[in-house]
Every structure is written in structure tokens, then in C-alpha cells.
Design a protein around this motif. Structure first.
Motif, PDB file in Angstrom:
ATOM      1  N   PRO A   1      -1.068   5.428   1.037  1.00 39.84           N
ATOM      2  CA  PRO A   1      -0.237   4.224   1.110  1.00 39.84           C
ATOM      3  C   PRO A   1       1.023   4.263   0.261  1.00 39.84           C
ATOM      4  O   PRO A   1       1.959   3.494   0.526  1.00 39.84           O
TER       5      PRO A   1
ATOM      6  N   TYR B   1       4.624   3.869  10.115  1.00 38.37           N
ATOM      7  CA  TYR B   1       4.039   2.701  10.764  1.00 38.37           C
ATOM      8  C   TYR B   1       2.764   2.976  11.558  1.00 38.37           C
ATOM      9  O   TYR B   1       1.854   2.125  11.572  1.00 38.37           O
TER      10      TYR B   1
ATOM     11  N   TYR C   1       0.163   2.797   8.917  1.00 44.14           N
ATOM     12  CA  TYR C   1      -0.142   1.424   8.527  1.00 44.14           C
ATOM     13  C   TYR C   1      -1.085   0.767   9.534  1.00 44.14           C
ATOM     14  O   TYR C   1      -1.969  -0.018   9.156  1.00 44.14           O
TER      15      TYR C   1
ATOM     16  N   ARG D   1      -4.753  -1.043   8.786  1.00 46.70           N
ATOM     17  CA  ARG D   1      -5.185  -2.369   9.239  1.00 46.70           C
ATOM     18  C   ARG D   1      -6.487  -2.289  10.028  1.00 46.70           C
ATOM     19  O   ARG D   1      -7.350  -3.176   9.936  1.00 46.70           O
TER      20      ARG D   1
ATOM     21  N   SER E   1      -3.578  -4.536   3.660  1.00 50.30           N
ATOM     22  CA  SER E   1      -2.688  -4.071   4.725  1.00 50.30           C
ATOM     23  C   SER E   1      -2.498  -5.074   5.850  1.00 50.30           C
ATOM     24  O   SER E   1      -1.512  -4.990   6.589  1.00 50.30           O
ATOM     25  N   SER E   2      -3.410  -6.016   6.019  1.00 53.49           N
ATOM     26  CA  SER E   2      -3.275  -6.995   7.102  1.00 53.49           C
ATOM     27  C   SER E   2      -2.454  -8.187   6.631  1.00 53.49           C
ATOM     28  O   SER E   2      -2.314  -8.448   5.428  1.00 53.49           O
TER      29      SER E   2
ATOM     30  N   GLN F   1       8.604  -1.698   0.787  1.00 53.01           N
ATOM     31  CA  GLN F   1       7.436  -1.466   1.638  1.00 53.01           C
ATOM     32  C   GLN F   1       6.150  -2.034   1.039  1.00 53.01           C
ATOM     33  O   GLN F   1       5.255  -2.455   1.762  1.00 53.01           O
ATOM     34  N   ASN F   2       6.065  -2.003  -0.265  1.00 53.25           N
ATOM     35  CA  ASN F   2       4.851  -2.516  -0.907  1.00 53.25           C
ATOM     36  C   ASN F   2       5.164  -3.065  -2.289  1.00 53.25           C
ATOM     37  O   ASN F   2       6.238  -2.802  -2.842  1.00 53.25           O
TER      38      ASN F   2
ATOM     39  N   MET G   1       0.673  -4.206   0.969  1.00 52.00           N
ATOM     40  CA  MET G   1       1.475  -3.491   1.961  1.00 52.00           C
ATOM     41  C   MET G   1       2.291  -4.471   2.809  1.00 52.00           C
ATOM     42  O   MET G   1       1.904  -4.874   3.908  1.00 52.00           O
TER      43      MET G   1
ATOM     44  N   SER H   1       3.329  -3.161   6.301  1.00 57.65           N
ATOM     45  CA  SER H   1       2.211  -3.139   7.239  1.00 57.65           C
ATOM     46  C   SER H   1       1.929  -4.540   7.772  1.00 57.65           C
ATOM     47  O   SER H   1       1.726  -4.738   8.979  1.00 57.65           O
TER      48      SER H   1
ATOM     49  N   ARG I   1       3.993  -5.834  10.636  1.00 59.85           N
ATOM     50  CA  ARG I   1       3.697  -5.304  11.978  1.00 59.85           C
ATOM     51  C   ARG I   1       2.277  -5.633  12.437  1.00 59.85           C
ATOM     52  O   ARG I   1       1.777  -5.030  13.396  1.00 59.85           O
ATOM     53  N   ASP I   2       1.654  -6.557  11.762  1.00 56.33           N
ATOM     54  CA  ASP I   2       0.332  -6.993  12.180  1.00 56.33           C
ATOM     55  C   ASP I   2       0.486  -7.892  13.416  1.00 56.33           C
ATOM     56  O   ASP I   2       1.227  -8.877  13.388  1.00 56.33           O
TER      57      ASP I   2
END
Length: 368
Positions: free
Chosen positions: A3, A13, A16, A20, A37-38, A261-262, A287, A290, A293-294
Motif C-alpha cells: 500500500p 488502482y 487498490y 478493497r 481501503s474501502s 494517495q494516503n 487509503m 482507493s 474508486r470504491d
């Protein structure tokens, strides 16, 4: 891939998405920390009062604790909780929301951008800091000095910096402190932004005020550069034409490919998040990219949709530590991107890699 390495990978991505699928909040054995991550887990961590921005045992990194950079770091609102976070924020945030986008565009337009990779780098990194410094009341010449010192100071914020960089960061912090003392002492300075901040600043702690004015510049330096750079990457890689609505374009860029990013949170007391029991002293890698893009947060999350309805993003954080300068950052990036494209720089001759970082995704360009 892990990560942390992912932040500067060419395309993190798909990885990531795997994170998730493994669960919203999972312990990473290799890194010895929790990974959120979610979207649900990221939102829960950022909102939880026991998930703090610094470890309780190390409020200032040991590498800089015995110098001026450490003193500034320890007073930054984004590195604190409670009143030390709320007081500076309540003074600074309202003024940022009132800045006129036309004034920002005028300040960006006043800077000469040379049509090469070096000029592009200065426009990305130095230009935005010059804009913030000018808004605070510095002259153009002073603003250039502030931007140069800020470039040295931000080294103290990265665990990857070597000792020479840290020494320079301490010296830069000393000089920045002096410049801001002089600015605050100058009764002739005409800055609605600075005057408003001073009036709202409830504390008499001048060092706290100065540290957070320095923080405004340091926050601008890397995050805005990353936003501009990742906008250019999207134009080059996907062969896009810059639309008339540059603001909407960058809003989608910061969701799809954010410069931060994090981030991290440190558990201050035993708690439960997303069904997971966490212990005091645990570290959580949050994240943000990440979560953006959930599919639970955004429909068709991997697509670039300029007019995306109900766009949602964690790129500027959330909750009590959400970045107060989001609107200003997007305004500066929009004006800068327009200026870069107006100088007829041959984008086709540019290649890029990402600046070494544990959490930032900041494109550095060279000419092929």
C-alpha cells in the motif's frame, strides 16, 4: 506491491481494488499496520475521535524534534487535535473561502512560465506558494523568497529526507518565521486574508499563528503541484483536450488520481471500527485514493466523467481534519493549468515519473 509503494506506481488502482476486495479494514503483516481501503472504512477512521493525526508518544518526529522545523511542525493545526487544531482552523478557514478566483487568476497570470520542463516545474511547485504568499500580503519579490524557503522547509515533513535536507529545513523554518514576524509587524500590509486571520485568531500565541501561516504555504507546495501535474498526466496519457470547464476537469482529476494517495491515523484508545477491534498504539494507513474508486462511493468509479453527478472524494480528507484550502487549491491549479497550456508547451515531448514519497503522487516532468 504494497500500500505504500503503490502511491508512486504507474497504475496502483487495480491493486487498490484488490485491497478493497480483501476487506475494508485489514491488517498488513508486512507493514505491521492496519489498511483502510474501502470508502466506509476510510470515512469511519477519519471521523473517529480516537484516530489521531500523530502518535501520542511522538507528537513531533524524532528526526526534527530538536530544531525550528520541529517547533513549527508541533504547532501545525493539521498535526494536532483539540483546541490546538480548532483555534487556528477557525481563524484561517473562513478567509480561504472568501478569496476571489479572479484575483487568483491575476496572480497566476503575472508569473512568467518558460515553455520547458524546468519552467513547468517552477509553475507547479513555486507558483502556487507565490500566490498564497501574495494573498497574505508579501510583495512579489518577497513571495518568491517565501516559495524558495518553503521548498526547503517541506523536507521536514517527509520520512525519506536525509540529514542535509533536514538541516536545510530547520534553517528555512527560521527564516520563514522571521519573514512572517516582519509581515505581521508591518502596519502598511494590505491583505484582507491576513487581517481576517489575525482578527479571528483567538489565541495570543504568536508562534502558533506564524507556524500555521507557514503551514498554509507548505500545504500548498506539494498538494497543489500534484494536482496540476496529475491534470497534465491525464491530458497527455488519455489524449484529452482541456475542456472549457477546467474546474470540473480538475475536480474529476483529484477524485480519479489524487496527489495525496494516503494518510495515517494513530489509535489513541481502544476502539472498534468497521467491526474490527483496534488497540491503543495501532497505526492505520488510510487509503484515500482507493476509497475514491470504491463503487459504493461513486458509480463507474474507474471512468473519467467530466460532468459526474454527485462526485464524492476523500482527496482533501474528511471530518475535523479536512483540508480547509480545497477551493483555493483547485482555483490555483485551474489558473496554472490554463497558463501552462497557453504557452504552447509541446506536451507530446514530456515524460514523467513520480517524486519519491510514501503518500504523495506528484508527477515530475522531463523532456524526451
Amino acid at each position: 506491491m504494497d500500500p505504500i509503494i503503490a502511491a508512486t506506481h504507474a497504475d496502483p488502482y487495480p491493486y487498490y481494488a484488490q485491497l478493497r476486495a480483501e476487506g475494508g479494514l485489514v491488517f498488513h503483516q508486512g507493514l505491521k499496520l492496519w489498511v483502510a481501503s474501502s470508502a466506509a472504512a476510510v470515512a469511519a477512521v477519519l471521523a473517529h475521535p480516537d484516530c489521531q493525526v500523530r502518535p501520542t508518544t511522538e507528537p513531533v518526529p524524532k528526526t526534527i524534534a530538536r530544531g525550528m522545523a520541529g517547533e513549527v511542525f508541533g504547532r501545525l493545526m493539521r498535526m494536532n487535535e483539540g483546541e490546538r487544531q480548532r483555534c487556528p482552523r477557525s481563524a484561517i478557514e473562513p478567509g480561504l473561502a472568501l478569496i476571489d478566483a479572479e484575483e487568483v487568476r491575476a496572480l497566476v497570470s503575472a508569473r512568467l512560465i518558460t515553455p520547458n520542463a524546468e519552467g513547468l516545474s517552477k509553475a507547479m511547485f513555486r507558483g502556487p506558494v507565490c500566490v498564497v504568499a501574495a494573498l497574505l500580503g508579501f510583495t512579489p519579490a518577497q513571495a518568491r523568497v517565501i516559495s524558495e524557503l518553503t521548498a526547503d522547509f517541506v523536507a521536514c515533513l517527509s520520512p525519506l529526507s536525509h540529514q542535509l535536507q533536514l538541516d536545510c529545513a530547520h534553517e528555512a523554518a527560521e527564516q520563514l518565521r522571521g519573514h512572517f514576524f516582519e509581515l505581521l509587524d508591518d502596519s502598511d500590509v494590505q491583505s484582507p486574508l491576513l487581517n481576517g486571520i489575525r482578527q479571528r485568531f483567538a489565541s495570543s500565541d504568536m508562534e502558533m499563528l506564524i507556524a500555521n501561516l507557514i503551514g498554509m504555504c507548505s500545504q500548498t507546495y506539494e498538494a497543489t503541484a500534484g494536482l496540476i501535474g496529475n491534470g497534465l498526466v491525464a491530458l497527455i496519457r488519455d489524449q484529452l483536450l482541456l475542456p472549457g470547464d477546467v474546474d470540473a476537469f480538475l475536480a474529476e482529476v483529484q477524485r480519479l488520481d489524487p496527489s495525496v494517495q494516503n494518510t495515517r491515523r494513530f489509535v489513541a484508545a481502544p476502539c472498534e471500527i468497521d467491526g474490527i477491534h483496534l488497540k491503543s498504539g495501532d497505526t492505520i494507513l488510510v487509503m484515500l485514493a482507493s476509497a475514491n474508486r470504491d463503487p459504493q462511493l461513486n458509480d463507474d468509479p474507474d471512468a473519467f466523467i467530466l460532468d459526474r453527478p454527485n462526485r464524492r472524494s476523500f482527496s482533501f480528507g474528511a471530518g475535523r481534519h479536512q483540508c480547509p484550502g480545497q477551493v483555493l487549491a483547485l482555483s490555483i491549479a485551474s489558473a496554472t493549468l490554463r497558463q501552462i497550456l497557453a504557452i504552447n508547451l509541446d506536451l507530446g515531448c514530456l515524460t514523467w515519473h513520480y517524486r519519491p514519497s510514501l503518500n504523495g503522487r506528484i508527477a515530475l516532468f522531463t523532456e524526451a
